[in-house]
Design a protein around this motif. Structure first.
Motif, PDB file in Angstrom:
ATOM      1  N   GLY A   1       0.933  -1.111  -0.004  1.00  0.00           N
ATOM      2  CA  GLY A   1       0.059  -0.170  -0.385  1.00  0.00           C
ATOM      3  C   GLY A   1       0.598   1.068   0.483  1.00  0.00           C
ATOM      4  N   TRP A   2       2.203   1.499  -0.435  1.00  0.00           N
ATOM      5  CA  TRP A   2       2.668   2.245  -0.408  1.00  0.00           C
ATOM      6  C   TRP A   2       3.646   2.586  -1.342  1.00  0.00           C
ATOM      7  CZ3 TRP A   2       8.252   1.955   0.440  1.00  0.00           C
ATOM      8  CH2 TRP A   2       9.516   1.219   0.890  1.00  0.00           C
ATOM      9  N   ASP A   3       4.137   3.781  -2.008  1.00  0.00           N
ATOM     10  CA  ASP A   3       5.608   3.624  -3.809  1.00  0.00           C
ATOM     11  C   ASP A   3       6.612   4.850  -2.775  1.00  0.00           C
ATOM     12  OD1 ASP A   3       4.058   5.967  -3.952  1.00  0.00           O
ATOM     13  OD2 ASP A   3       3.085   5.040  -5.477  1.00  0.00           O
ATOM     14  N   GLU A   4       6.992   5.677  -3.874  1.00  0.00           N
ATOM     15  CA  GLU A   4       8.194   6.113  -2.842  1.00  0.00           C
ATOM     16  C   GLU A   4       7.496   7.878  -3.106  1.00  0.00           C
ATOM     17  OE1 GLU A   4       7.962   5.852  -7.701  1.00  0.00           O
ATOM     18  OE2 GLU A   4       8.218   4.604  -5.560  1.00  0.00           O
ATOM     19  N   ASP A   5       6.298   7.758  -3.405  1.00  0.00           N
ATOM     20  CA  ASP A   5       5.825   8.998  -3.001  1.00  0.00           C
ATOM     21  C   ASP A   5       4.762   8.881  -1.631  1.00  0.00           C
ATOM     22  OD1 ASP A   5       6.194  10.082  -5.285  1.00  0.00           O
ATOM     23  OD2 ASP A   5       4.343   9.419  -6.374  1.00  0.00           O
ATOM     24  N   GLY A   6       5.011   7.324  -1.202  1.00  0.00           N
ATOM     25  CA  GLY A   6       4.372   7.514   0.435  1.00  0.00           C
ATOM     26  C   GLY A   6       3.300   5.821   0.278  1.00  0.00           C
ATOM     27  N   PRO A   7       2.135   6.133   1.215  1.00  0.00           N
ATOM     28  CA  PRO A   7       0.446   5.466   1.417  1.00  0.00           C
ATOM     29  C   PRO A   7      -0.082   6.056  -0.037  1.00  0.00           C
ATOM     30  CG  PRO A   7       0.497   7.087   2.823  1.00  0.00           C
ATOM     31  CD  PRO A   7       2.518   7.549   2.688  1.00  0.00           C
ATOM     32  N   VAL A   8      -0.649   5.120   0.209  1.00  0.00           N
ATOM     33  CA  VAL A   8      -1.689   4.957  -1.424  1.00  0.00           C
ATOM     34  C   VAL A   8      -3.221   6.134  -0.563  1.00  0.00           C
ATOM     35  CG1 VAL A   8      -1.098   3.752  -2.402  1.00  0.00           C
ATOM     36  CG2 VAL A   8      -2.553   3.158  -1.472  1.00  0.00           C
ATOM     37  N   GLY A   9      -2.859   5.460   1.032  1.00  0.00           N
ATOM     38  CA  GLY A   9      -4.383   5.996   1.540  1.00  0.00           C
ATOM     39  C   GLY A   9      -4.268   5.775   2.782  1.00  0.00           C
ATOM     40  N   VAL A  10      -5.156   6.607   3.926  1.00  0.00           N
ATOM     41  CA  VAL A  10      -4.574   6.910   5.787  1.00  0.00           C
ATOM     42  C   VAL A  10      -4.154   4.656   5.976  1.00  0.00           C
ATOM     43  CG1 VAL A  10      -6.795   6.191   6.268  1.00  0.00           C
ATOM     44  CG2 VAL A  10      -5.395   7.917   7.810  1.00  0.00           C
ATOM     45  N   TRP A  11      -5.542   4.915   5.604  1.00  0.00           N
ATOM     46  CA  TRP A  11      -5.283   3.092   5.697  1.00  0.00           C
ATOM     47  C   TRP A  11      -3.728   1.725   6.178  1.00  0.00           C
ATOM     48  CZ3 TRP A  11      -3.856  -0.591   2.265  1.00  0.00           C
ATOM     49  CH2 TRP A  11      -3.596   0.236   0.364  1.00  0.00           C
ATOM     50  N   SER A  12      -2.955   2.462   4.614  1.00  0.00           N
ATOM     51  CA  SER A  12      -1.355   2.206   4.781  1.00  0.00           C
ATOM     52  C   SER A  12      -0.602   2.687   5.005  1.00  0.00           C
ATOM     53  CB  SER A  12      -1.269   1.789   3.681  1.00  0.00           C
ATOM     54  OG  SER A  12      -1.287   2.528   2.420  1.00  0.00           O
ATOM     55  N   PHE A  13      -0.956   3.461   6.336  1.00  0.00           N
ATOM     56  CA  PHE A  13       0.268   4.626   6.551  1.00  0.00           C
ATOM     57  C   PHE A  13       0.904   4.080   7.565  1.00  0.00           C
ATOM     58  CE2 PHE A  13       1.142   8.635   9.860  1.00  0.00           C
ATOM     59  CZ  PHE A  13       1.701   8.982   8.632  1.00  0.00           C
ATOM     60  N   GLY A  14       0.647   3.369   8.711  1.00  0.00           N
ATOM     61  CA  GLY A  14       1.734   2.918   9.344  1.00  0.00           C
ATOM     62  C   GLY A  14       1.835   1.858   9.169  1.00  0.00           C
TER      63      GLY A  14
ATOM     64  N   GLY B   1       7.709   2.630   4.609  1.00  0.00           N
ATOM     65  CA  GLY B   1       9.061   3.224   3.483  1.00  0.00           C
ATOM     66  C   GLY B   1       9.619   4.580   4.496  1.00  0.00           C
ATOM     67  N   GLN B   2       8.899   4.743   5.673  1.00  0.00           N
ATOM     68  CA  GLN B   2      10.181   6.248   5.978  1.00  0.00           C
ATOM     69  C   GLN B   2      11.330   5.377   6.610  1.00  0.00           C
ATOM     70  OE1 GLN B   2       9.460   9.220   4.918  1.00  0.00           O
ATOM     71  NE2 GLN B   2      11.216   9.581   6.870  1.00  0.00           N
ATOM     72  N   GLY B   3      10.923   4.398   7.488  1.00  0.00           N
ATOM     73  CA  GLY B   3      11.516   3.927   7.943  1.00  0.00           C
ATOM     74  C   GLY B   3      12.740   3.120   6.805  1.00  0.00           C
ATOM     75  N   THR B   4      12.696   2.409   6.141  1.00  0.00           N
ATOM     76  CA  THR B   4      13.770   2.255   4.914  1.00  0.00           C
ATOM     77  C   THR B   4      14.801   3.913   4.610  1.00  0.00           C
ATOM     78  OG1 THR B   4      12.605   0.949   3.981  1.00  0.00           O
ATOM     79  CG2 THR B   4      14.730   1.615   2.596  1.00  0.00           C
ATOM     80  N   ALA B   5      13.802   5.324   4.130  1.00  0.00           N
ATOM     81  CA  ALA B   5      14.634   6.689   4.233  1.00  0.00           C
ATOM     82  C   ALA B   5      15.437   7.059   5.402  1.00  0.00           C
ATOM     83  CB  ALA B   5      13.800   7.925   3.747  1.00  0.00           C
ATOM     84  N   PHE B   6      14.949   6.446   6.724  1.00  0.00           N
ATOM     85  CA  PHE B   6      15.504   6.938   7.764  1.00  0.00           C
ATOM     86  C   PHE B   6      16.857   5.893   7.409  1.00  0.00           C
ATOM     87  CE2 PHE B   6      17.441   5.572  11.761  1.00  0.00           C
ATOM     88  CZ  PHE B   6      16.692   6.654  12.399  1.00  0.00           C
TER      89      PHE B   6
ATOM     90  N   LEU C   1      -3.316  14.369  10.537  1.00  0.00           N
ATOM     91  CA  LEU C   1      -2.691  14.890   9.342  1.00  0.00           C
ATOM     92  C   LEU C   1      -2.434  14.732   7.809  1.00  0.00           C
ATOM     93  CD1 LEU C   1       0.167  17.141  11.556  1.00  0.00           C
ATOM     94  CD2 LEU C   1      -2.365  17.763  11.257  1.00  0.00           C
ATOM     95  N   PHE C   2      -2.170  12.854   7.707  1.00  0.00           N
ATOM     96  CA  PHE C   2      -2.327  13.281   6.671  1.00  0.00           C
ATOM     97  C   PHE C   2      -3.666  13.075   6.224  1.00  0.00           C
ATOM     98  CE2 PHE C   2      -2.789   9.524   3.336  1.00  0.00           C
ATOM     99  CZ  PHE C   2      -1.752   9.962   3.161  1.00  0.00           C
ATOM    100  N   GLY C   3      -3.671  14.088   4.263  1.00  0.00           N
ATOM    101  CA  GLY C   3      -3.452  14.487   3.432  1.00  0.00           C
ATOM    102  C   GLY C   3      -3.139  15.937   2.650  1.00  0.00           C
ATOM    103  N   ALA C   4      -3.118  16.253   3.611  1.00  0.00           N
ATOM    104  CA  ALA C   4      -2.652  17.728   3.679  1.00  0.00           C
ATOM    105  C   ALA C   4      -0.683  17.735   2.557  1.00  0.00           C
ATOM    106  CB  ALA C   4      -2.589  18.631   5.078  1.00  0.00           C
ATOM    107  N   PRO C   5      -0.967  18.751   1.939  1.00  0.00           N
ATOM    108  CA  PRO C   5       0.219  18.409   1.754  1.00  0.00           C
ATOM    109  C   PRO C   5       2.082  18.427   2.719  1.00  0.00           C
ATOM    110  CG  PRO C   5      -0.984  20.390   0.604  1.00  0.00           C
ATOM    111  CD  PRO C   5      -1.158  19.831   1.878  1.00  0.00           C
ATOM    112  N   ALA C   6       2.842  17.434   2.362  1.00  0.00           N
ATOM    113  CA  ALA C   6       3.836  17.123   2.042  1.00  0.00           C
ATOM    114  C   ALA C   6       4.860  18.519   3.223  1.00  0.00           C
ATOM    115  CB  ALA C   6       4.537  16.154   2.769  1.00  0.00           C
ATOM    116  N   PRO C   7       5.016  19.264   2.367  1.00  0.00           N
ATOM    117  CA  PRO C   7       5.803  20.190   2.730  1.00  0.00           C
ATOM    118  C   PRO C   7       5.469  21.537   3.882  1.00  0.00           C
ATOM    119  CG  PRO C   7       5.624  19.590   1.280  1.00  0.00           C
ATOM    120  CD  PRO C   7       4.715  19.133   0.690  1.00  0.00           C
TER     121      PRO C   7
END
Length: 450
Positions: free
Chosen positions: A207-220, A226-231, A306-312
């Motif tokens: 439920g995710w790609d290089e742009d992030g999760p595809v929805g709030v359901w896959s956020f965790g 994904g974010q763990g890999t970036a870290f 806050l997921f849904g607002a632009p990341a920046p």
């Protein structure tokens, strides 16, 4: 002597060369073939991680019932570590919700073996297009990921670390580090084997790609993988593989560090007084037998809201959060989640709670509760509460109609009090005026002299 040399050459020519194992069909996913692939992957995984195996992990085939048992046992151990006083019914519900759906491979911490689910592996491979060896390639990357977990366990006693997290936020950080490192290793193996396209398919299945999760359901899931890999990639860029090993030996204690990797090693300490501010909020919402749990601010959970607002914009707003706390309370059919946030200025706090109204359309699209159930998302100003307040509702819909019953509804109240923000969320019931009532209780604590 001449004949000895000739005989030696003839014998060398007759030695059977080792041919790499190729898993061409689901029937090839037996223990003999899988363990042969593991042995082939050992040098690649060791090079990708920068540490050797103490022993090569063994693969067993796992039925769904086997995987369910292991996943639920580990979930139970985690829950016991985080919530030793939890009632049995809540623990049972937590374990029941944990399952092996979609899991193709699993490193079992207690048994210290790798389990592979052939049917699940074949399903993942079916999504890889234009690759006649998709099953072989998927299997190698899944095994590389799970072998990285075996390395973590052998070299850094990760199982013991999971049994003694300091608090919920520390657990979230540890999960992000271990899954992120395993994905980091998997990605390096994929690059070595030219399997980057297969790696993307595996990630998409979560439920995710290089742009992030595809929805709030896959956020965790995205935070951990994904974010763990970036870290981990950031740490490797800063200090090479030795730096990633330092992190495994001494993981961060805050989920915020996964998003701000430069904070590693200098994380701000939690203020216990922040947690006391949220005491009893669930009882102000509804007098019932709740099971509450308080932690230093769990930024992962705040970011999910806050997921849904632009990341920046989210990053800019959270840069001004100095600290706070998170409190959750559960019962059989409903839950309450609350946050207390200390910002560095009134303006920063206002920007934080204003994200909902400014980007409401983006929130509606992003906060789909499941891939098949869109969510009606609204944000309305609430007068006469703090300096600024917004009530946010998320209501699941089906075929364009409001889903029946409060069980699919979530209400979140955001209130600014100067440079401080109070957030309270009710899920599974309609709280009405009880959310403002709970917030007023907190505001009275922030201004005890008034």
């Amino acid at each position: 002597m001449k004949w000895i040399v000739v005989l030696g050459l003839l014998m060398a020519g007759c030695v059977k060369k080792t041919v790499p194992t190729v898993l061409a069909a689901p029937s090839d996913l037996d223990e003999a073939h899988l363990n042969a692939v593991v042995r082939e992957l050992v040098p690649l995984v060791e090079a990708a991680a920068g540490i050797p195996f103490k022993e090569v992990p063994f693969v067993r085939l796992g039925r769904k019932s086997d995987l369910d048992r292991i996943v639920r046992n580990e979930a139970g151990s985690t829950y016991d570590a985080l919530s030793p006083d939890a009632p049995d019914w809540l623990r049972d519900r937590f374990i029941r919700d944990a399952g092996s759906a979609g899991i193709a491979g699993k490193y079992a911490l207690a048994e210290r073996i790798l389990l592979v689910a052939p049917d699940a592996m074949a399903r993942v491979a079916s999504h890889v297009e234009d690759d006649p060896l998709a099953l072989d390639h998927v299997t190698r990357l899944v095994l590389a990921h799970e072998m990285a977990h075996a390395l973590q366990d052998q070299q850094f006693a990760i199982a013991d670390q999971f049994e003694h997290p300091e608090h919920v936020d520390a657990f979230q950080a540890l999960r992000g580090v271990t899954e992120g490192h395993a994905n980091f290793v998997e990605s390096r193996v994929a690059e070595a084997l030219g399997l980057q396209a297969v790696e993307k398919v595996i990630n998409a299945g979560q439920g995710w790609d290089e742009d992030g999760p595809v929805g709030v359901w896959s956020f965790g899931t995205w935070v951990a993988y994904g974010q763990g890999t970036a870290f981990m990639r950031w740490q490797a860029a800063a200090g090479g593989l030795p730096r990633t090993l330092e992190v495994l030996a001494d993981p961060p204690s805050r989920s915020r560090t996964l998003f701000v990797p430069e904070d590693y090693g200098s994380e701000a300490p939690a203020d216990p007084s922040d947690e006391r501010i949220l005491e009893g909020m669930e009882m102000a919402v509804m007098e019932a037998r709740w099971f509450p749990q308080t932690s230093p601010l769990i930024e992962q959970d705040l970011r999910r809201l806050l997921f849904g607002a632009p990341a920046p914009e989210v990053e800019a707003a959270l840069d001004h959060v100095l600290g706070g706390a998170t409190r959750s309370a559960s019962r059989s059919d409903r839950s309450v989640l609350s946050f207390f946030l200390r910002c560095d200025s009134d303006g920063a706090a206002s920007t934080l709670i204003g994200l909902h109204s400014e980007f409401s359309e983006g929130f509606s699209k992003a906060r789909t509760m499941t891939p098949s159930m869109p969510t009606l998302y609204t944000a309305d100003a609430v007068p006469d509460l703090g300096d600024e307040a917004w009530m946010v509702s998320a209501i699941a819909t089906r075929d364009g109609e409001r889903s029946a019953g409060p069980g699919s509804e979530i209400f979140t109240l955001w209130v600014r009090h100067g440079s401080e923000v109070v957030v309270i969320q009710a899920a599974g019931f309609r709280p009405g005026e009880r959310l403002p009532q709970a917030v007023r209780m907190v505001l009275d604590r922030l201004d005890p002299a008034e």
